[in-house]
Design an enzyme around this catalytic site. Structure first.
Site, PDB file in Angstrom:
ATOM      1  N   ARG A  39       0.882  -1.221   0.159  1.00 47.05           N
ATOM      2  CA  ARG A  39      -0.001  -0.076   0.037  1.00 47.05           C
ATOM      3  C   ARG A  39       0.720   1.422   0.005  1.00 47.05           C
ATOM      4  O   ARG A  39       0.849   2.482  -0.732  1.00 47.05           O
ATOM      5  CB  ARG A  39      -0.880   0.215   1.440  1.00 47.05           C
ATOM      6  CG  ARG A  39      -2.491  -1.020   1.102  1.00 47.05           C
ATOM      7  CD  ARG A  39      -3.121  -0.555   1.952  1.00 47.05           C
ATOM      8  NE  ARG A  39      -3.998  -2.350   2.077  1.00 47.05           N
ATOM      9  CZ  ARG A  39      -4.374  -2.053   3.235  1.00 47.05           C
ATOM     10  NH1 ARG A  39      -4.478  -2.450   4.496  1.00 47.05           N
ATOM     11  NH2 ARG A  39      -5.538  -3.485   2.680  1.00 47.05           N
ATOM     12  N   LYS A 145       1.446 -19.392   6.435  1.00 48.30           N
ATOM     13  CA  LYS A 145       1.447 -19.873   7.459  1.00 48.30           C
ATOM     14  C   LYS A 145       0.568 -18.495   8.099  1.00 48.30           C
ATOM     15  O   LYS A 145       1.367 -17.272   8.383  1.00 48.30           O
ATOM     16  CB  LYS A 145       2.019 -20.950   8.092  1.00 48.30           C
ATOM     17  CG  LYS A 145       3.352 -20.316   8.412  1.00 48.30           C
ATOM     18  CD  LYS A 145       3.460 -20.663  10.105  1.00 48.30           C
ATOM     19  CE  LYS A 145       3.033 -19.123  11.541  1.00 48.30           C
ATOM     20  NZ  LYS A 145       4.308 -18.753  11.422  1.00 48.30           N
ATOM     21  N   ASP A 174       5.801 -23.843   5.082  1.00 50.74           N
ATOM     22  CA  ASP A 174       5.875 -23.626   6.626  1.00 50.74           C
ATOM     23  C   ASP A 174       8.000 -23.839   6.733  1.00 50.74           C
ATOM     24  O   ASP A 174       7.856 -25.091   6.294  1.00 50.74           O
ATOM     25  CB  ASP A 174       5.414 -25.173   7.036  1.00 50.74           C
ATOM     26  CG  ASP A 174       5.916 -25.072   8.732  1.00 50.74           C
ATOM     27  OD1 ASP A 174       6.607 -24.584   9.145  1.00 50.74           O
ATOM     28  OD2 ASP A 174       5.679 -25.809   9.692  1.00 50.74           O
ATOM     29  N   HIS A 175       7.818 -22.193   6.969  1.00 52.65           N
ATOM     30  CA  HIS A 175       9.424 -22.331   6.720  1.00 52.65           C
ATOM     31  C   HIS A 175      10.576 -24.055   7.531  1.00 52.65           C
ATOM     32  O   HIS A 175      11.461 -23.696   6.997  1.00 52.65           O
ATOM     33  CB  HIS A 175      10.110 -21.161   6.955  1.00 52.65           C
ATOM     34  CG  HIS A 175      10.192 -20.629   7.895  1.00 52.65           C
ATOM     35  ND1 HIS A 175       9.013 -19.943   9.475  1.00 52.65           N
ATOM     36  CD2 HIS A 175      11.114 -20.467   8.989  1.00 52.65           C
ATOM     37  CE1 HIS A 175       9.515 -20.168  10.299  1.00 52.65           C
ATOM     38  NE2 HIS A 175      11.007 -20.344  10.089  1.00 52.65           N
ATOM     39  N   ASP A 232       0.890 -19.516  16.302  1.00 52.67           N
ATOM     40  CA  ASP A 232       1.686 -18.896  15.227  1.00 52.67           C
ATOM     41  C   ASP A 232       2.718 -19.845  15.011  1.00 52.67           C
ATOM     42  O   ASP A 232       3.553 -20.401  14.234  1.00 52.67           O
ATOM     43  CB  ASP A 232       2.057 -17.504  16.134  1.00 52.67           C
ATOM     44  CG  ASP A 232       3.387 -17.330  15.334  1.00 52.67           C
ATOM     45  OD1 ASP A 232       2.538 -16.510  14.481  1.00 52.67           O
ATOM     46  OD2 ASP A 232       4.215 -16.364  16.265  1.00 52.67           O
ATOM     47  N   HIS A 237       4.388 -25.500  12.717  1.00 52.94           N
ATOM     48  CA  HIS A 237       6.000 -25.338  12.768  1.00 52.94           C
ATOM     49  C   HIS A 237       5.673 -26.942  13.961  1.00 52.94           C
ATOM     50  O   HIS A 237       6.780 -27.914  13.868  1.00 52.94           O
ATOM     51  CB  HIS A 237       6.799 -24.797  13.066  1.00 52.94           C
ATOM     52  CG  HIS A 237       7.046 -23.583  12.413  1.00 52.94           C
ATOM     53  ND1 HIS A 237       6.553 -23.287  11.622  1.00 52.94           N
ATOM     54  CD2 HIS A 237       7.255 -21.727  13.246  1.00 52.94           C
ATOM     55  CE1 HIS A 237       6.561 -22.036  10.953  1.00 52.94           C
ATOM     56  NE2 HIS A 237       7.481 -21.157  11.936  1.00 52.94           N
ATOM     57  N   LYS A 337       7.368 -17.315  23.242  1.00 50.47           N
ATOM     58  CA  LYS A 337       9.108 -16.215  23.303  1.00 50.47           C
ATOM     59  C   LYS A 337       8.748 -16.584  24.532  1.00 50.47           C
ATOM     60  O   LYS A 337       8.435 -16.064  26.416  1.00 50.47           O
ATOM     61  CB  LYS A 337       7.838 -15.121  23.085  1.00 50.47           C
ATOM     62  CG  LYS A 337       7.005 -15.688  21.750  1.00 50.47           C
ATOM     63  CD  LYS A 337       7.339 -14.416  19.932  1.00 50.47           C
ATOM     64  CE  LYS A 337       6.397 -15.014  18.784  1.00 50.47           C
ATOM     65  NZ  LYS A 337       8.264 -15.237  17.863  1.00 50.47           N
ATOM     66  N   LYS A 342      17.551 -19.469  22.807  1.00 49.97           N
ATOM     67  CA  LYS A 342      17.074 -19.649  21.290  1.00 49.97           C
ATOM     68  C   LYS A 342      17.293 -21.125  21.050  1.00 49.97           C
ATOM     69  O   LYS A 342      18.851 -21.814  20.447  1.00 49.97           O
ATOM     70  CB  LYS A 342      16.997 -18.850  20.633  1.00 49.97           C
ATOM     71  CG  LYS A 342      16.541 -19.234  18.992  1.00 49.97           C
ATOM     72  CD  LYS A 342      16.651 -17.374  17.634  1.00 49.97           C
ATOM     73  CE  LYS A 342      16.050 -19.034  16.945  1.00 49.97           C
ATOM     74  NZ  LYS A 342      14.971 -18.416  16.758  1.00 49.97           N
TER      75      LYS A 342
HETATM   76  C1  BG6 Z   1       7.327 -17.668  12.452  1.00 51.33           C
HETATM   77  C2  BG6 Z   1       6.403 -17.299  13.739  1.00 51.33           C
HETATM   78  O1  BG6 Z   1       6.238 -18.464  11.858  1.00 51.33           O
HETATM   79  O2  BG6 Z   1       8.696 -18.597  12.935  1.00 51.33           O
HETATM   80  C3  BG6 Z   1       7.512 -16.251  14.388  1.00 51.33           C
HETATM   81  O3  BG6 Z   1       4.844 -16.265  13.306  1.00 51.33           O
HETATM   82  C4  BG6 Z   1       8.842 -17.186  14.584  1.00 51.33           C
HETATM   83  O4  BG6 Z   1       6.939 -15.927  15.639  1.00 51.33           O
HETATM   84  C5  BG6 Z   1       9.384 -17.498  13.683  1.00 51.33           C
HETATM   85  O5  BG6 Z   1       9.748 -16.171  15.571  1.00 51.33           O
HETATM   86  C6  BG6 Z   1      10.376 -18.463  14.235  1.00 51.33           C
HETATM   87  O6  BG6 Z   1      10.903 -19.541  13.422  1.00 51.33           O
HETATM   88  P1  BG6 Z   1      12.423 -19.376  13.503  1.00 51.33           P
HETATM   89  O7  BG6 Z   1      12.992 -19.949  11.730  1.00 51.33           O
HETATM   90  O8  BG6 Z   1      13.407 -18.782  13.913  1.00 51.33           O
HETATM   91  O9  BG6 Z   1      12.824 -20.020  14.435  1.00 51.33           O
END
Ligand code: BG6
Length: 499
Positions: A39, A145, A174-175, A232, A237, A337, A342
């Site tokens: 936009r 997603k 779905d990455h 999410d 995932h 979160k 991590k």
């Molecule tokens: C995304 C979520 O699909 O994956 C995010 O929407 C999340 O909230 C992220 O932070 C996490 O991905 P990765 O690759 O950093 O584990």
């Protein structure tokens, strides 16, 4: 490639850095172009400048190099427009035709909907009206997603999309499935004969899947407050990881064969009755705290989050898979979160040896075998076994055998989005979700979503940022006499090994 929502976070942090790396690795065709649509008003140059900042910050190769970037940037252009309003993006159609003329061929077109779930339908309808995505072999639609926001809306969206496009044109992304270590779960299970004989209820005690993040909601409060951790992360995932661990061996690596086997797992997950939700699932929300030595605000104080929000930022689940292989084996899933570290990993905990022949004093420090599949960081595989400790006394203790990607291979792994974008361009849907998969995943979490939405938690916030989540999650697993494995994770991360 046309990116809808090109002014947003996803394009900036993930998609364009991934495309740039594909370009550097010579994976992109010679004739290609990326058209951004969003936009906000921006010139092509402003668009390029913004994307370059994203690449400098987020590309796995670090800052872009001048010459390569200008060559890449010459393929980038921008169209300002409201893609949900009829007729506003006819410009896109003209631009695509221009490329076809210039290249003297009908190009493969990828339409990437990097937009919030509630705008997907409108954008897809626009594409249909424009008639730019009608070639079933050459035109593809990528949908991010979460696909829908519950089972019903996912079904509605599927109906709408499949009324306009062929299922084979729709790539539900779905990455996690593009991550190297996630794909390696398949290789580990099905390219080695070592694991299959013990990969079942006779030898496996339980499975833990942890996807812990230290970040909060960043600048996505508006989206996240309407989604929450279940939608999410768990619906996509975490359930995908579970499928890869629990699926039967596919006959071949053909897209539908792999996807059929995954759907079988989702369908076999025991349905949770509403009156059982409190025993099988735990939610949490972070309060203020300290993450990596830095004070951070509570979720409710994040930008664009309601001050009395009852959205969960943490979810833990206990699931059972009702089939011969997995009967009675609990699968524990957790994600959150603002957690302590991590870490994404899957741990398979094996049953104790059936007979303990060593004297009690020798096995004080004894632990069952475990196999840890680490997805991030420090991608690798860790096997914990018992050995005799050096010395004159018979004393057993656990040690870890570690395989680390970074030690074993010189080459750096591509980012998940690189793999997946290339697959879309090549037309390979193996790592993408089919409609029935997405719907089955919604069915698994629907009872939990419904109960949580009907009864907001009175205890939020219930875990401080920087912790490992709410106490209730420890109880969820303790009921079966087990515990989450975070201390072991920390030891290994520090590279100290055990004991
Ligand atoms: C995304 C979520 O699909 O994956 C995010 O929407 C999340 O909230 C992220 O932070 C996490 O991905 P990765 O690759 O950093 O584990």
């Amino acid at each position: 490639m046309v990116i809808f929502g090109a002014g947003g976070d996803l394009a900036w942090r993930k998609l364009v850095p991934a495309l740039y790396n594909l370009f550097l690795d010579h994976h992109l065709p010679e004739r290609f172009a990326i058209v951004g649509i969003a936009r906000r008003q921006m010139t092509d140059d402003e668009f390029r400048q913004r994307l370059r900042e994203g690449v400098d910050l987020f590309s796995r190769r670090g800052k872009a190099e001048e010459r390569a970037w200008s060559e890449f940037a010459s393929r980038l252009s921008y169209c300002a427009g409201d893609f949900t309003a009829s007729g506003s993006d006819a410009l896109i159609g003209r631009r695509l035709e221009e490329y076809d003329r210039q290249w003297e061929t009908r190009a493969v077109r990828v339409f990437y909907l990097a937009i919030p779930p509630n705008l997907v339908e409108a954008a897809a309808r626009q594409l249909e009206q424009l008639g730019v995505c009608r070639d079933c072999d050459r035109d593809r639609l990528v949908v991010e997603k979460p696909f829908g926001r519950d089972l019903e809306s996912a079904r509605d969206l599927d109906r709408v999309l499949t009324s306009m496009f062929a299922e084979t044109q729709i790539y539900r992304i779905d990455h996690y499935l593009g991550k190297e270590t996630v794909q390696n779960i398949l290789a580990l299970r099905f390219a080695n004969s070592l694991f299959e004989p013990v990969w079942n209820r006779r030898y496996i005690d339980h499975v833990q899947i942890t996807v812990a993040e230290t970040v909060g909601v960043e600048d996505r409060g508006d989206y996240y407050d309407r989604a929450g951790a279940l939608r999410d992360m768990v619906q996509n995932h975490l359930l995908q990881l579970l499928c890869l661990i629990a699926m039967e061996p596919p006959v071949s690596f053909a897209a539908d064969e792999v996807r059929n086997k995954k759907v079988d797992v989702l369908r076999a997950i025991r349905a949770i009755r509403p009156d059982e939700v409190h025993k099988m699932a735990v939610r949490g929300q972070y309060g203020r705290g300290t993450v990596s030595g830095k004070a951070v605000p509570a979720y409710r104080d994040e930008p664009d989050v309601a001050a009395d929000s009852s959205t969960e930022t943490y979810a833990a689940l206990k699931l059972f898979i009702d089939n011969w292989r997995w009967q009675g084996v609990p699968f524990y899933l957790r994600t959150g979160k603002r957690l302590h570290a991590k870490i994404s990993e899957v741990t398979i905990l094996f049953r104790p040896a059936p007979h303990q022949l060593f004297p009690a004093a020798a096995v004080e420090n004894w632990q069952p075998n475990r196999l840890v599949l680490r997805i991030q960081p420090e991608e690798g595989i860790i096997t914990r076994i018992q050995v005799k400790q050096p010395g004159t006394r018979l004393l057993l203790g656990p040690v870890d055998m570690q395989f680390r990607y970074s030690n074993a291979f010189r080459a750096t792994s591509p980012e998940a989005y690189e793999t997946l974008l290339l697959d879309v361009m090549r037309g390979d849907a193996t790592l993408f979700m089919r409609a029935d998969q997405v719907e089955s995943a919604w069915s698994v979490i629907s009872p939990i979503l419904e109960v949580w939405e009907a009864v907001p938690s009175a205890d939020f916030p219930d875990y401080p940022a920087g912790s490992w989540g709410p106490e209730a999650a420890d109880l969820l697993i303790a009921r079966e006499g087990q515990s989450w494995l975070q201390p072991a994770i920390e030891e290994s991360l520090a590279g100290e090994g055990t004991p």
